[in-house]
Structure formats: C-alpha cells, structure tokens
Scaffold this motif. Structure first.
Motif, mmCIF file in Angstrom:
data_model
loop_
_atom_site.group_PDB
_atom_site.id
_atom_site.type_symbol
_atom_site.label_atom_id
_atom_site.label_comp_id
_atom_site.label_asym_id
_atom_site.label_seq_id
_atom_site.Cartn_x
_atom_site.Cartn_y
_atom_site.Cartn_z
ATOM 1 N N TYR A 4 0.864 -1.186 0.000
ATOM 2 C CA TYR A 4 0.000 0.000 0.000
ATOM 3 C C TYR A 4 0.898 1.232 0.000
ATOM 4 C CZ TYR A 4 -3.754 -3.178 1.453
ATOM 5 O OH TYR A 4 -4.670 -4.192 1.529
ATOM 6 N N GLY A 5 0.870 1.988 -1.073
ATOM 7 C CA GLY A 5 1.701 3.178 -1.175
ATOM 8 C C GLY A 5 0.938 4.448 -0.867
ATOM 9 N N THR A 6 1.640 5.403 -0.252
ATOM 10 C CA THR A 6 1.032 6.717 -0.080
ATOM 11 C C THR A 6 0.809 7.322 -1.461
ATOM 12 O OG1 THR A 6 3.153 7.865 0.010
ATOM 13 C CG2 THR A 6 2.239 7.092 2.122
ATOM 14 N N LYS A 7 0.003 8.344 -1.537
ATOM 15 C CA LYS A 7 -0.279 8.984 -2.823
ATOM 16 C C LYS A 7 1.014 9.449 -3.488
ATOM 17 C CE LYS A 7 -3.135 12.604 -4.877
ATOM 18 N NZ LYS A 7 -4.131 13.645 -4.624
ATOM 19 N N GLU A 8 1.883 10.094 -2.713
ATOM 20 C CA GLU A 8 3.148 10.577 -3.278
ATOM 21 C C GLU A 8 4.025 9.417 -3.734
ATOM 22 O OE1 GLU A 8 7.107 13.261 -2.233
ATOM 23 O OE2 GLU A 8 5.674 12.828 -0.638
ATOM 24 N N THR A 9 4.073 8.362 -2.958
ATOM 25 C CA THR A 9 4.897 7.204 -3.310
ATOM 26 C C THR A 9 4.414 6.579 -4.610
ATOM 27 O OG1 THR A 9 5.273 6.793 -0.966
ATOM 28 C CG2 THR A 9 5.777 4.986 -2.470
ATOM 29 N N ARG A 10 3.108 6.395 -4.737
ATOM 30 C CA ARG A 10 2.556 5.816 -5.961
ATOM 31 C C ARG A 10 2.866 6.700 -7.165
ATOM 32 N NH1 ARG A 10 -2.073 5.897 -2.975
ATOM 33 N NH2 ARG A 10 -3.157 6.992 -4.644
ATOM 34 N N LYS A 11 2.810 8.006 -6.967
ATOM 35 C CA LYS A 11 3.082 8.941 -8.066
ATOM 36 C C LYS A 11 4.563 8.923 -8.443
ATOM 37 C CE LYS A 11 2.824 13.835 -9.229
ATOM 38 N NZ LYS A 11 2.609 15.186 -8.705
ATOM 39 N N PHE A 52 16.703 11.762 0.805
ATOM 40 C CA PHE A 52 17.978 11.939 1.498
ATOM 41 C C PHE A 52 18.947 12.516 0.490
ATOM 42 C CE2 PHE A 52 22.191 10.104 2.594
ATOM 43 C CZ PHE A 52 22.409 10.825 3.748
ATOM 44 N N GLU A 53 19.408 13.714 0.761
ATOM 45 C CA GLU A 53 20.324 14.424 -0.140
ATOM 46 C C GLU A 53 19.809 14.414 -1.584
ATOM 47 O OE1 GLU A 53 24.347 12.990 0.340
ATOM 48 O OE2 GLU A 53 24.536 14.010 2.268
ATOM 49 N N GLY A 54 18.515 14.603 -1.732
ATOM 50 C CA GLY A 54 17.903 14.687 -3.054
ATOM 51 C C GLY A 54 17.595 13.353 -3.707
ATOM 52 N N SER A 55 17.966 12.252 -3.069
ATOM 53 C CA SER A 55 17.712 10.928 -3.635
ATOM 54 C C SER A 55 16.479 10.302 -2.992
ATOM 55 C CB SER A 55 18.912 10.010 -3.399
ATOM 56 O OG SER A 55 20.035 10.490 -4.086
ATOM 57 N N ARG A 56 15.757 9.553 -3.801
ATOM 58 C CA ARG A 56 14.553 8.896 -3.314
ATOM 59 C C ARG A 56 14.906 7.682 -2.460
ATOM 60 N NH1 ARG A 56 11.407 7.805 -8.790
ATOM 61 N NH2 ARG A 56 13.438 6.921 -9.187
ATOM 62 N N LYS A 66 4.819 -4.017 12.504
ATOM 63 C CA LYS A 66 5.599 -2.784 12.378
ATOM 64 C C LYS A 66 7.052 -3.063 11.999
ATOM 65 C CE LYS A 66 2.663 0.266 14.891
ATOM 66 N NZ LYS A 66 2.547 1.443 15.684
ATOM 67 N N PHE A 67 7.332 -4.295 11.499
ATOM 68 C CA PHE A 67 8.657 -4.584 10.965
ATOM 69 C C PHE A 67 8.890 -3.575 9.856
ATOM 70 C CE2 PHE A 67 12.019 -6.551 8.639
ATOM 71 C CZ PHE A 67 12.697 -7.353 9.549
ATOM 72 N N THR A 68 9.992 -2.852 9.957
ATOM 73 C CA THR A 68 10.241 -1.735 9.050
ATOM 74 C C THR A 68 11.515 -1.959 8.255
ATOM 75 O OG1 THR A 68 9.086 -0.209 10.511
ATOM 76 C CG2 THR A 68 10.645 0.765 8.971
ATOM 77 N N ILE A 69 11.431 -1.691 6.973
ATOM 78 C CA ILE A 69 12.587 -1.793 6.083
ATOM 79 C C ILE A 69 12.811 -0.417 5.482
ATOM 80 C CG2 ILE A 69 13.469 -2.809 3.954
ATOM 81 C CD1 ILE A 69 11.717 -5.293 4.668
ATOM 82 N N VAL A 70 14.056 0.034 5.577
ATOM 83 C CA VAL A 70 14.431 1.319 4.998
ATOM 84 C C VAL A 70 15.402 1.040 3.859
ATOM 85 C CG1 VAL A 70 15.508 3.551 5.441
ATOM 86 C CG2 VAL A 70 14.161 2.449 7.229
ATOM 87 N N MET A 71 15.084 1.581 2.700
ATOM 88 C CA MET A 71 15.927 1.389 1.522
ATOM 89 C C MET A 71 16.392 2.751 1.026
ATOM 90 S SD MET A 71 13.506 -1.466 -0.358
ATOM 91 C CE MET A 71 14.496 -1.514 -1.847
ATOM 92 N N ALA A 72 17.661 2.830 0.673
ATOM 93 C CA ALA A 72 18.230 4.082 0.181
ATOM 94 C C ALA A 72 18.382 4.045 -1.335
ATOM 95 C CB ALA A 72 19.597 4.316 0.834
ATOM 96 N N LEU A 73 18.312 5.216 -1.935
ATOM 97 C CA LEU A 73 18.572 5.384 -3.364
ATOM 98 C C LEU A 73 17.742 4.414 -4.208
ATOM 99 C CD1 LEU A 73 22.459 5.545 -2.942
ATOM 100 C CD2 LEU A 73 20.831 7.416 -2.738
ATOM 101 N N GLY A 139 15.705 11.388 7.323
ATOM 102 C CA GLY A 139 16.764 10.881 6.444
ATOM 103 C C GLY A 139 18.160 11.071 6.989
ATOM 104 N N ASP A 140 18.342 11.992 7.921
ATOM 105 C CA ASP A 140 19.685 12.262 8.433
ATOM 106 C C ASP A 140 20.296 11.076 9.174
ATOM 107 O OD1 ASP A 140 19.681 14.751 7.299
ATOM 108 O OD2 ASP A 140 19.271 15.836 9.167
ATOM 109 N N ARG A 141 19.473 10.122 9.639
ATOM 110 C CA ARG A 141 19.998 8.939 10.315
ATOM 111 C C ARG A 141 20.907 8.129 9.386
ATOM 112 N NH1 ARG A 141 19.065 5.895 15.116
ATOM 113 N NH2 ARG A 141 18.356 7.925 15.804
ATOM 114 N N PHE A 142 20.730 8.286 8.078
ATOM 115 C CA PHE A 142 21.600 7.587 7.131
ATOM 116 C C PHE A 142 23.074 7.925 7.375
ATOM 117 C CE2 PHE A 142 17.996 7.109 3.928
ATOM 118 C CZ PHE A 142 17.900 5.739 4.090
ATOM 119 N N TYR A 143 23.347 9.142 7.834
ATOM 120 C CA TYR A 143 24.745 9.520 8.091
ATOM 121 C C TYR A 143 25.381 8.598 9.127
ATOM 122 C CZ TYR A 143 23.979 13.866 5.502
ATOM 123 O OH TYR A 143 23.701 14.787 4.526
#
Length: 192
Positions: A4-11, A52-56, A66-73, A139-143
C-alpha cells in the motif's frame, strides 16, 4: 503481498493500481490474491517515499508487526522487485536463527504475487510518519550508517527492528514492541 503506497509514493514510483492492470489474467490473479490477503495484516505492507540528499528512499512497514525496512537510493526498477528486497532484509535480520529461516521460507511461499494499492490505514500512516521524523530524522539517520559513498542499510534495518521500540495497540492497550520479535511471534503462530 499487498504493498500500500502513499499517494506521493505511488506517483513518484509510477505504481500501477490493480484496476489499472490491462491483462485480464493478471487482473484475475490480483483479484484472487486481494480477496485472500486483504485484511490479513501479515501480508500487508505500507510504502512511503522520503528523500535523502535529493535521492529517493523508501520506508516499508508491515501492518501486523511494524517490521520496518528502509531502503536508500531506490529506483523505479527496484520497485518492481520489492518482494525480493523485503525477503532479503527479512533473511538478513534473522540470519542467526535457523527456525526463522524456515518460517520466512513458508511466508515467501505464501507470497506468490505482489500488487500495489492505496495506503489508507491511518495507524500505519501515523507510524510511518512518526518513524520518519523521530527515528530517521527525516533521512539524516543515514549519516550514522554511511561508509564512504555506501549506506549500510542492512545494519540500519537490524537496528530498527531489533533495538528500536515501537508503540502498538494490542487488544485495546498501548504497548511497546521490538518489530523483529513481533514479526517472529506472528510467523511462529501462523506456521508452527
């Protein structure tokens, strides 16, 4: 598996909804899967884009645990292979647990198709927004997980699911859980 994607994510990622699928056979398969899995929170995942720094980047959250996966770039091509990434991170988080590997294998066998739908679950939306602001620090946690030009998302996802308490209402009472423990508990209840 329903993403299930948010409206922005789907777009942003051009996620086609089930009613936009042209192939009649695929539409029928999706309809059957939706009938089977909709409402079964273990098979439902929320998806939310952030930057994060302009990247999706993408945050995925399992409705039941609530198992959460965070993916960069995250690219458009990666979206087509989301289940592969979900299972890769699941196997990684539970790498030292042979019983969980078997249970994840069974969960994988039950997830033969993935399709997208609109994220309307307010609890999941609220959890994802809270997580993005307070854990990911927008996104700053990526640092904290950067090594040169690489972001160690495996280490980040282990930290998120094994060391970060998340609030959850169970049987009408607010409690705090570690998502990895809750996901394991749910898989054991389902497949053991």
């Amino acid at each position: 598996m329903i993403i299930y994607g948010t409206k922005e994510t789907r777009k942003v990622y051009h996620m086609p909804l089930s009613d936009q699928i042209v192939s009649p056979l695929l539409r029928l398969t999706i309809a059957n899967t939706k009938q089977k899995e909709a409402g079964d929170r273990l098979f439902e995942w929320g998806a939310k884009v952030f930057y994060f720094e302009g990247s999706r980047c993408l945050q995925l959250c399992n409705f039941a645990s609530k198992f959460t996966i965070v993916m960069a770039l995250v690219t458009d091509d990666m979206i087509k292979r989301l289940p592969e990434y979900i299972f890769e991170y699941l196997y990684d988080v539970y790498a030292g647990d042979p019983q969980m590997k078997k249970l994840i294998d069974r969960y994988l066998a039950d997830n033969t198709i993935m399709f997208f739908d609109k994220l309307t679950d307010r609890v999941t939306i609220s959890s994802m927004n809270y997580f993005q602001v307070y854990f990911m620090d927008d996104g700053d946690r990526f640092y904290d997980f950067a090594e040169g030009n690489l972001i160690r998302t495996r280490a980040l996802n282990k930290k998120v699911n094994c060391d970060y308490l998340m609030g959850m209402t169970i049987d009408g009472k607010k409690t705090y859980i570690y998502p990895a423990e809750k996901f394991a508990e749910l898989l054991k209840a389902r497949y053991s």
